[in-house]
Design a protein around this motif. Structure first.
Motif, PDB file in Angstrom:
ATOM      1  N   TYR A  79       0.840  -1.198   0.000  1.00 17.89           N
ATOM      2  CA  TYR A  79       0.000   0.000   0.000  1.00 17.89           C
ATOM      3  C   TYR A  79       0.872   1.244   0.000  1.00 17.89           C
ATOM      4  N   GLU A  80       1.907   1.179   0.828  1.00 16.74           N
ATOM      5  CA  GLU A  80       2.838   2.324   0.885  1.00 16.74           C
ATOM      6  C   GLU A  80       3.408   2.595  -0.499  1.00 16.74           C
ATOM      7  N   ALA A  81       3.859   1.518  -1.145  1.00 16.86           N
ATOM      8  CA  ALA A  81       4.519   1.667  -2.435  1.00 16.86           C
ATOM      9  C   ALA A  81       3.545   2.078  -3.524  1.00 16.86           C
ATOM     10  N   MET A  82       2.255   1.768  -3.328  1.00 15.67           N
ATOM     11  CA  MET A  82       1.261   2.135  -4.331  1.00 15.67           C
ATOM     12  C   MET A  82       0.821   3.579  -4.153  1.00 15.67           C
ATOM     13  N   ALA A  83       0.623   3.991  -2.893  1.00 17.93           N
ATOM     14  CA  ALA A  83      -0.049   5.262  -2.686  1.00 17.93           C
ATOM     15  C   ALA A  83       0.795   6.358  -2.051  1.00 17.93           C
ATOM     16  N   PHE A  84       1.685   5.998  -1.134  1.00 14.75           N
ATOM     17  CA  PHE A  84       2.300   7.063  -0.335  1.00 14.75           C
ATOM     18  C   PHE A  84       3.725   7.429  -0.712  1.00 14.75           C
ATOM     19  N   ARG A  85       4.410   6.536  -1.442  1.00 15.18           N
ATOM     20  CA  ARG A  85       5.828   6.826  -1.649  1.00 15.18           C
ATOM     21  C   ARG A  85       6.064   7.606  -2.922  1.00 15.18           C
ATOM     22  N   LYS A  86       7.129   8.440  -2.866  1.00  8.36           N
ATOM     23  CA  LYS A  86       7.459   9.246  -4.048  1.00  8.36           C
ATOM     24  C   LYS A  86       8.831   8.828  -4.612  1.00  8.36           C
ATOM     25  N   ASP A  87       9.574   8.042  -3.843  1.00  5.10           N
ATOM     26  CA  ASP A  87      10.953   7.724  -4.238  1.00  5.10           C
ATOM     27  C   ASP A  87      11.002   6.756  -5.416  1.00  5.10           C
ATOM     28  N   GLY A  88      12.194   6.530  -5.907  1.00  7.72           N
ATOM     29  CA  GLY A  88      12.381   5.688  -7.094  1.00  7.72           C
ATOM     30  C   GLY A  88      12.015   4.234  -6.901  1.00  7.72           C
ATOM     31  N   GLY A  89      11.798   3.823  -5.652  1.00  3.47           N
ATOM     32  CA  GLY A  89      11.511   2.416  -5.400  1.00  3.47           C
ATOM     33  C   GLY A  89      10.030   2.122  -5.315  1.00  3.47           C
ATOM     34  N   LYS A  90       9.189   3.143  -5.518  1.00  4.27           N
ATOM     35  CA  LYS A  90       7.734   2.896  -5.377  1.00  4.27           C
ATOM     36  C   LYS A  90       7.221   2.013  -6.510  1.00  4.27           C
ATOM     37  N   LEU A  91       5.994   1.538  -6.351  1.00  3.35           N
ATOM     38  CA  LEU A  91       5.428   0.676  -7.382  1.00  3.35           C
ATOM     39  C   LEU A  91       5.082   1.540  -8.593  1.00  3.35           C
ATOM     40  N   PRO A  92       5.558   1.191  -9.786  1.00  2.84           N
ATOM     41  CA  PRO A  92       5.241   2.025 -10.948  1.00  2.84           C
ATOM     42  C   PRO A  92       3.720   2.134 -11.129  1.00  2.84           C
ATOM     43  N   PRO A  93       3.193   3.349 -11.394  1.00  5.68           N
ATOM     44  CA  PRO A  93       1.742   3.558 -11.513  1.00  5.68           C
ATOM     45  C   PRO A  93       1.088   2.589 -12.491  1.00  5.68           C
ATOM     46  N   LYS A  94       1.836   2.233 -13.536  1.00  3.56           N
ATOM     47  CA  LYS A  94       1.309   1.294 -14.520  1.00  3.56           C
ATOM     48  C   LYS A  94       0.844  -0.005 -13.849  1.00  3.56           C
ATOM     49  N   ILE A  95       1.697  -0.502 -12.951  1.00  4.04           N
ATOM     50  CA  ILE A  95       1.385  -1.757 -12.258  1.00  4.04           C
ATOM     51  C   ILE A  95       0.206  -1.542 -11.318  1.00  4.04           C
ATOM     52  N   THR A  96       0.204  -0.392 -10.626  1.00  4.88           N
ATOM     53  CA  THR A  96      -0.888  -0.106  -9.693  1.00  4.88           C
ATOM     54  C   THR A  96      -2.221  -0.113 -10.437  1.00  4.88           C
ATOM     55  N   PHE A  97      -2.288   0.599 -11.574  1.00  2.43           N
ATOM     56  CA  PHE A  97      -3.560   0.681 -12.301  1.00  2.43           C
ATOM     57  C   PHE A  97      -3.960  -0.665 -12.872  1.00  2.43           C
ATOM     58  N   LEU A  98      -2.985  -1.385 -13.369  1.00  3.35           N
ATOM     59  CA  LEU A  98      -3.277  -2.714 -13.902  1.00  3.35           C
ATOM     60  C   LEU A  98      -3.871  -3.595 -12.805  1.00  3.35           C
ATOM     61  N   SER A  99      -3.310  -3.473 -11.596  1.00  8.59           N
ATOM     62  CA  SER A  99      -3.812  -4.319 -10.519  1.00  8.59           C
ATOM     63  C   SER A  99      -5.213  -3.869 -10.086  1.00  8.59           C
ATOM     64  N   PHE A 100      -5.490  -2.561 -10.130  1.00 13.05           N
ATOM     65  CA  PHE A 100      -6.853  -2.086  -9.832  1.00 13.05           C
ATOM     66  C   PHE A 100      -7.835  -2.691 -10.824  1.00 13.05           C
ATOM     67  N   PHE A 101      -7.429  -2.649 -12.086  1.00 16.35           N
ATOM     68  CA  PHE A 101      -8.290  -3.145 -13.140  1.00 16.35           C
ATOM     69  C   PHE A 101      -8.574  -4.641 -12.939  1.00 16.35           C
ATOM     70  N   LEU A 102      -7.512  -5.388 -12.649  1.00 11.40           N
ATOM     71  CA  LEU A 102      -7.689  -6.831 -12.447  1.00 11.40           C
ATOM     72  C   LEU A 102      -8.555  -7.110 -11.213  1.00 11.40           C
ATOM     73  N   ALA A 103      -8.350  -6.296 -10.166  1.00 11.25           N
ATOM     74  CA  ALA A 103      -9.152  -6.473  -8.951  1.00 11.25           C
ATOM     75  C   ALA A 103     -10.628  -6.244  -9.273  1.00 11.25           C
ATOM     76  N   LEU A 104     -10.902  -5.235 -10.101  1.00 13.26           N
ATOM     77  CA  LEU A 104     -12.271  -4.922 -10.500  1.00 13.26           C
ATOM     78  C   LEU A 104     -12.880  -6.100 -11.271  1.00 13.26           C
ATOM     79  N   LEU A 105     -12.079  -6.640 -12.179  1.00 18.02           N
ATOM     80  CA  LEU A 105     -12.537  -7.799 -12.961  1.00 18.02           C
ATOM     81  C   LEU A 105     -12.898  -8.955 -12.037  1.00 18.02           C
ATOM     82  N   LEU A 106     -12.012  -9.233 -11.082  1.00 12.28           N
ATOM     83  CA  LEU A 106     -12.238 -10.338 -10.154  1.00 12.28           C
ATOM     84  C   LEU A 106     -13.497 -10.102  -9.332  1.00 12.28           C
ATOM     85  N   CYS A 107     -13.674  -8.856  -8.871  1.00 14.89           N
ATOM     86  CA  CYS A 107     -14.841  -8.548  -8.046  1.00 14.89           C
ATOM     87  C   CYS A 107     -16.125  -8.729  -8.866  1.00 14.89           C
TER      88      CYS A 107
END
Ligand SMILES: O=c1ccn([C@@H]2O[C@H](COP(=O)(O)OP(=O)(O)O[C@H]3O[C@H](CO)[C@@H](O)[C@H](O)[C@H]3O)[C@@H](O)[C@H]2O)c(=O)[nH]1
Ligand SMILES: [Mn+2]
Length: 740
Positions: free
Chosen positions: A705-733
């Motif tokens: 969650y930290e890496a998806m939403a709160f971090r700004k540094d170079g080690g955070k989760l790339p937004p591309k992956i975050t959005f893809l995972s949101f999309f997949l979560a929506l599909l699953l739901c």
């Protein structure tokens, strides 16, 4: 009187002092407890299957049948995993060595058996030559007769930079080795020595400057990508480096063998030999196993020591006495006859305080080997392992002769290593074509056919009748590098699991071949690793199914007031509890255990899942895979984040998608559950189990969650992956809304 005394002394001399001892690793009470607990736990598992069968036979609806099938299959895999873990708890062994008692056998230097050390490196940019040099220096400086010690460096990267680094190292060793002996230095890896010994005197200052200068020259060459002429000293060095012609590439080049230091010329120095075996596109080079076999042959031609130490380029020696410990076993005729190898645990330096990626692999590198030692002995762990050369040539009572008499383990080398004759033959046996139509890789040497050549080789040696020993002294014998970012960490395990799947589906599978050749308990121990890949299934089910049901208010576990709930609680708490207790008893902090159990799920949803996919694709002939070397360098920013124990995502890798999706679904599921319970208090009893699972996953996913939403540094989760995972979560739901 006098006579009696002499007689007694003589009797004492005839009974040699012990070289080693063994005792149970844990108290008899602990072993008894483990067994009783295992019996209870096994009964609980059987009861759970009874419960599952009942719900499978009388399903309320299609959906509940579907859910029951998934839960049942998951629990089957988890139960198997539990079962194979038990063998390692049956007869764990603790060993002690008494190197002081070796004096009775080793009166002078010539009494020592010769020792050949193999160091493998494959890429000067992922494995900086200076680190490899440090590893080599740490073993060249072993407390061992230099005339009996040879260090071979295998460079699969075929890099002039690595050769240059070793030319420098040979020169520096001339100062470093005497310095260590004069001052009784224990830390003989120069880098580690200078880092931990800050107090200075003039002698130390002098040698430190020499070290820094060498380091600068090597690192400059690395930065420029070539060796400047001014640093090349003498005709011999030039001739060596001249072999890097225009057409030379790491994948296509002739064999290069350079003797950089020779013990017969300088009695204070061991032999140091650089080997880069021949490569060409037409022949398979079998990765590290191929490199080790080339070294086995080259060393046979040059020194043919009866004892061999294999090291990865990052595994340096932390104790100069280590070879003596090993001799306590190899020189004891009672154990030596069928002893193939002595494995030291893999230990790592530079880990973060609580080891966020659980790179220590406590179970793999410590608990399991101790357990296996009570049976036929530990698996081969790839590095920090001393072998009897003889064991690469058939079983203890079934010798497999090599095709050349010079490679015979009993062959005595009488020609100097720098003679034309020896060097020419060494180049022949390091050639690409040499192994064609020979038994190398199948019956001789390290075995081919799996990316985990260590696991495969150790297992096949044991199946030939050899045994092994786990040596775990108080002072750590070797330290290595662990991956310092999440992607490296999960990719490394992915490679291992692909290699393990290769073994599982080979004709040597422990399930079939193993049971016959090494017995049930040993093969179960080997199955422990084989089952890793299958864990992706239960972990995926438990990471998604209860939560998706929870969102829809559907209960899939027994109610809290239902007696079956107690069974579930016992199974979960029992498994996690035992794991925790074993960790704490080994002296680890609670937080370290927490990280370890988290990585278990992370690996299941990334490494194991993708390894299974890649292995299936390869089996269908769609794609191939190779040995992707783990990087041993980290940038400054990254290493700072590692110190702060922040997960390092950074790269956009598909490996992160399933875990990010699980994090999202669990958060939504947990939130949904809270709302449902708040709306109608009565449902908590039904949803409690699912709430616990979702809550546990959410707690585990905090770094995500930290890496998806709160971090700004170079080690955070790339937004591309975050959005893809949101999309997949929506599909699953949506799918779940339709299903439930
Ligand atoms: O074609 C190759 C590939 C790798 N290596 C060497 O193999 C060693 C291990 O490679 P690394 O990338 O560090 O892999 P790890 O996953 O960290 O290694 C573990 O797992 C390997 C099996 O997969 C074992 O060989 C290792 O000993 C064990 O530490 C390194 O010294 C490499 O230089 C080669 O010599 N040739
Ligand atoms: Mn490694």
């Amino acid at each position: 009187m006098m006579e009696e005394h002499t007689a007694r002394a003589a009797a004492a001399a005839a009974v040699p002092l012990p070289l080693h001892s063994e005792s149970p690793h844990i108290s008899r009470h602990a072993t008894a407890f483990n067994r009783v607990f295992a019996a209870f736990y096994a009964a609980a598992i059987l009861t759970l299957f009874f419960y599952h069968l009942a719900s499978l036979l009388y399903p309320a609806s299609f959906t509940s049948f579907f859910v029951s099938v998934l839960l049942f299959l998951s629990d089957v895999v988890l139960a198997l995993f539990w079962a194979v873990t038990q063998t390692n708890r049956m007869i764990p062994l603790r060993r002690r060595e008494f190197p002081g008692n070796l004096e009775q056998l080793l009166k002078q230097d010539s009494d020592f058996p010769a020792l050949d050390v193999f160091i493998c490196t494959a890429d000067p940019y992922k494995e900086p030559p200076m680190n490899v040099v440090n590893t080599a220096l740490s073993v060249m400086a072993y407390e061992y007769p230099t005339q009996k010690l040879s260090v071979y460096v295998s460079d699969d990267g075929g890099s002039a930079l690595t050769l240059f680094a070793f030319i420098e190292a040979a020169r520096f060793a001339g100062e470093w080795l005497p310095f260590c002996r004069r001052n009784g230095v224990v830390e003989r890896n120069p880098d580690a020595f200078f880092a931990s010994n800050k107090d200075s005197n003039s002698e130390k200052e002098k040698i430190k400057i020499m070290y820094e200068q060498m380091k600068m020259r090597v690192e400059n060459a690395l930065a420029k990508g070539k060796v400047e002429d001014e640093f090349i000293d003498g005709e011999e060095e030039r001739m060596g480096l001249d072999k890097w012609t225009k057409s030379f590439t790491p994948r296509n080049h002739p064999p290069i063998i350079q003797v950089l230091s020779e013990s017969s010329k300088n009695k204070d120095m061991p032999n140091l030999i650089y080997v880069s075996r021949e490569k060409n596109a037409a022949s398979h080079h079998h990765f590290k196993a191929g490199a080790l076999n080339a070294l086995l042959r080259v060393s046979a031609v040059m020194t043919n020591a009866p004892i061999i130490l294999t090291l990865d380029c990052d595994t340096y020696s932390n104790d100069p006495q280590t070879p003596s410990r090993v001799l306590c076993y190899f020189l004891d005729p009672k154990v030596a006859t069928n002893l193939s190898y002595i494995q030291f645990p893999q230990r790592f330096h530079g880990l973060s305080k609580n080891d966020i990626y659980a790179s220590e692999y406590k179970r793999l590198y410590l608990f399991n080997p101790v357990g296996m030692d009570g049976l036929l002995g530990p698996a081969y762990l790839g590095t920090g392992c001393f072998f009897a050369r003889r064991s690469f040539f058939g079983g203890p009572s079934s010798f497999e002769a090599p095709e050349l008499s010079n490679l015979h383990p009993n062959h005595v080398v009488e020609t100097p290593i720098k003679s034309r004759e020896v060097l020419d033959l060494a180049c022949v046996v390091a050639g690409c074509e040499y192994e064609t139509h020979t038994k190398w890789g199948s019956k001789l040497g390290f075995r081919y056919g799996s990316l985990v050549e260590d696991y495969f080789t150790g297992y096949l040696l044991q199946s030939e009748g050899w045994r092994s020993i786990f040596c775990n002294p108080d002072r750590v014998a070797f330290y290595g590098d662990a991956p310092m970012n999440l992607l490296d960490a999960v990719n490394q395990v992915k490679r291992w699991v692909i290699g393990l799947l290769e073994v599982t589906f080979s004709k040597y599978s422990p399930v079939t071949f193993g049971v016959r050749s090494i017995g049930l308990l040993m093969s179960l121990s080997y199955c422990h690793n084989l089952l890793w890949s299958f864990l992706f299934f239960p972990v995926s089910v438990y990471a998604f199914l209860p939560q998706l049901a929870l969102i829809n208010g559907v209960s899939i576990f027994p109610k809290v007031s239902n007696p079956w709930f107690v069974l579930y609680a016992f199974l979960c708490l029992g498994a996690y509890g035992q794991d925790l207790v074993e960790f704490l008893l080994d002296g680890n902090a609670l937080k370290k255990w927490w990280n370890d159990q988290r990585i278990w799920s992370i690996r299941s949803l990334s490494s194991y899942l993708f390894a299974s996919i890649e292995f299936s694709l390869k089996s269908l002939g769609v794609s191939g895979f190779g040995f992707n070397v783990t990087s041993k360098v980290v940038g400054q920013e990254q290493s700072k984040r590692y110190e702060q124990e922040l997960f390092e995502f950074g790269a956009s890798s598909p490996m992160f998608v399933p875990m990010a999706t699980a994090a999202t679904v669990n958060l939504v599921g947990f939130g949904g559950g809270v709302i449902r319970i708040w709306r109608s208090r009565g449902v908590w009893e039904e949803l409690f189990g699912q709430m616990v699972v979702a809550g546990f996953v959410v707690a585990n996913c905090w770094p995500l969650y930290e890496a998806m939403a709160f971090r700004k540094d170079g080690g955070k989760l790339p937004p591309k992956i975050t959005f893809l995972s949101f999309f997949l979560a929506l599909l699953l739901c949506s799918f779940a809304a339709f299903l439930f």
